[in-house]
Design an enzyme around this catalytic site. Structure first.
Site, PDB file in Angstrom:
ATOM      1  N   GLY A  62      55.631   0.833  16.821  1.00  0.00           N
ATOM      2  CA  GLY A  62      54.826  -0.389  16.873  1.00  0.00           C
ATOM      3  C   GLY A  62      54.790  -1.137  18.196  1.00  0.00           C
ATOM      4  O   GLY A  62      54.643  -2.357  18.208  1.00  0.00           O
ATOM      5  N   ASN A  88      52.357  -0.981  20.361  1.00  0.00           N
ATOM      6  CA  ASN A  88      50.995  -1.528  20.489  1.00  0.00           C
ATOM      7  C   ASN A  88      50.829  -2.761  19.605  1.00  0.00           C
ATOM      8  O   ASN A  88      50.210  -3.738  20.016  1.00  0.00           O
ATOM      9  CB  ASN A  88      49.954  -0.460  20.140  1.00  0.00           C
ATOM     10  N   MET A 141      49.886   7.315  11.180  1.00  0.00           N
ATOM     11  CA  MET A 141      49.944   8.774  11.226  1.00  0.00           C
ATOM     12  C   MET A 141      49.184   9.480  10.095  1.00  0.00           C
ATOM     13  O   MET A 141      49.277  10.683   9.955  1.00  0.00           O
ATOM     14  CB  MET A 141      51.410   9.247  11.255  1.00  0.00           C
ATOM     15  N   ARG A 142      48.447   8.720   9.309  1.00  0.00           N
ATOM     16  CA  ARG A 142      47.651   9.367   8.253  1.00  0.00           C
ATOM     17  C   ARG A 142      46.178   9.342   8.616  1.00  0.00           C
ATOM     18  O   ARG A 142      45.708   8.404   9.244  1.00  0.00           O
ATOM     19  CB  ARG A 142      47.805   8.611   6.935  1.00  0.00           C
ATOM     20  N   LEU A 149      42.538   8.691   7.628  1.00  0.00           N
ATOM     21  CA  LEU A 149      41.855   7.878   6.617  1.00  0.00           C
ATOM     22  C   LEU A 149      40.820   8.733   5.891  1.00  0.00           C
ATOM     23  O   LEU A 149      40.178   9.599   6.497  1.00  0.00           O
ATOM     24  CB  LEU A 149      41.169   6.689   7.276  1.00  0.00           C
ATOM     25  N   ASN A 164      41.023   2.487  16.851  1.00  0.00           N
ATOM     26  CA  ASN A 164      42.249   3.254  17.084  1.00  0.00           C
ATOM     27  C   ASN A 164      42.483   3.344  18.578  1.00  0.00           C
ATOM     28  O   ASN A 164      41.549   3.221  19.369  1.00  0.00           O
ATOM     29  CB  ASN A 164      42.063   4.672  16.503  1.00  0.00           C
ATOM     30  N   HIS A 194      44.144   5.999  21.422  1.00  0.00           N
ATOM     31  CA  HIS A 194      44.551   7.391  21.563  1.00  0.00           C
ATOM     32  C   HIS A 194      45.094   7.600  22.982  1.00  0.00           C
ATOM     33  O   HIS A 194      44.477   7.152  23.947  1.00  0.00           O
ATOM     34  CB  HIS A 194      43.331   8.294  21.317  1.00  0.00           C
ATOM     35  N   ASP A 232      39.549  11.580  16.186  1.00  0.00           N
ATOM     36  CA  ASP A 232      39.454  10.888  17.481  1.00  0.00           C
ATOM     37  C   ASP A 232      38.068  11.033  18.109  1.00  0.00           C
ATOM     38  O   ASP A 232      37.944  11.199  19.329  1.00  0.00           O
ATOM     39  CB  ASP A 232      40.535  11.422  18.447  1.00  0.00           C
ATOM     40  N   GLU A 280      47.947   1.334  27.491  1.00  0.00           N
ATOM     41  CA  GLU A 280      47.525   1.091  26.096  1.00  0.00           C
ATOM     42  C   GLU A 280      47.731  -0.377  25.745  1.00  0.00           C
ATOM     43  O   GLU A 280      46.880  -1.004  25.115  1.00  0.00           O
ATOM     44  CB  GLU A 280      48.347   1.946  25.125  1.00  0.00           C
TER      45      GLU A 280
END
Ligand code: GRF
Length: 216
Positions: free
Chosen positions: A28, A30, A106-107, A109, A123, A125, A161, A190
């Site tokens: 976490g 970010n 990490m899932r 959607l 998101n 990346h 992505d 980021e």
């Protein structure tokens, strides 16, 4: 709505505060950068809830430290991915969430989730998309021998992505760079561009036309 006693005058600086729902599975950092940007007034919004699929996600601890509501939802308690996503969506709806921020989630959607929150999920990346989508991308960049990599904030669509790009920031890849050193360099960027992109969204400045995102 504000109830005014007749005759009183109320001057309020009109500010649109969006409700952000963050999904996070891991450390976490970010999320932390976003929380700090909000505290510094750099984002006109609030994080209304942080949801995780991992009870031990450090992201949950970070959120709690700032009195942000958190929720762990166990994937194993649901029949399938869609039911799981529906539960998450129920929590987001309760909080009237305007923007879903994936912060190391990490899932993947489900299409159902993506459809309901169309153009409202973003998101980050750790590569310059469309190069190196997927996982372990800093390692891939080092092994490939690219001279430049970076990070991308993008809207989430049904691909991996592959959604329209909002912001990107490049970093130089040096010969001596390892997966770890590159990841560290990229992460620093980021933490800059993710809050910036969220602020652009909250100000209503992002216009999506096909693959392109125009910044008003
Ligand atoms: C970051 O590298 C981000 O680009 C990727 O997942 C990682 C999350 O890191 N999507 P953190 O949990 O925000 O520290």
């Amino acid at each position: 709505m504000t109830n005014l006693v007749p005759g009183t005058k109320l001057v309020i600086e009109e500010k649109v505060m969006i409700n952000i729902g963050a999904l996070a599975s891991g450390r976490g950092t970010n999320l932390q950068a976003i929380i700090e940007a909000i505290k510094e007034g750099k984002i006109e919004g609030r994080i209304s809830i942080v949801i995780s699929d991992n009870p031990d996600a450090y992201a949950l601890k970070r959120a709690k430290r700032y009195n942000i509501e958190t929720k762990y939802i166990n994937f194993k308690s649901f029949k399938n991915r869609e039911d799981y996503d529906k539960k998450i969506m129920e929590c987001l709806k309760e909080k009237d969430v305007d923007l879903v921020v994936l912060a190391g989630y990490m899932r993947i959607l489900t299409p159902y989730f993506i459809k309901v929150y169309k153009d409202k999920i973003i998101n980050i990346h750790p590569a310059l998309l469309p190069s190196f989508p997927g996982l372990h991308v800093q390692r891939q960049a080092v092994e490939y021998g690219v001279k430049v990599s970076g990070c991308t904030v993008h809207f989430v669509d049904e691909g991996v992505d592959s959604g329209p790009i909002i912001l990107q920031k490049s970093v130089e890849v040096k010969a001596a760079d390892t997966e770890e050193s590159l990841a560290e360099k990229i992460l620093k960027e980021e933490h800059q561009i993710y809050p910036q992109a969220i602020q652009l969204f909250s100000q209503g400045r992002l216009i999506i036309k096909g693959r392109k995102v125009f910044i008003r």
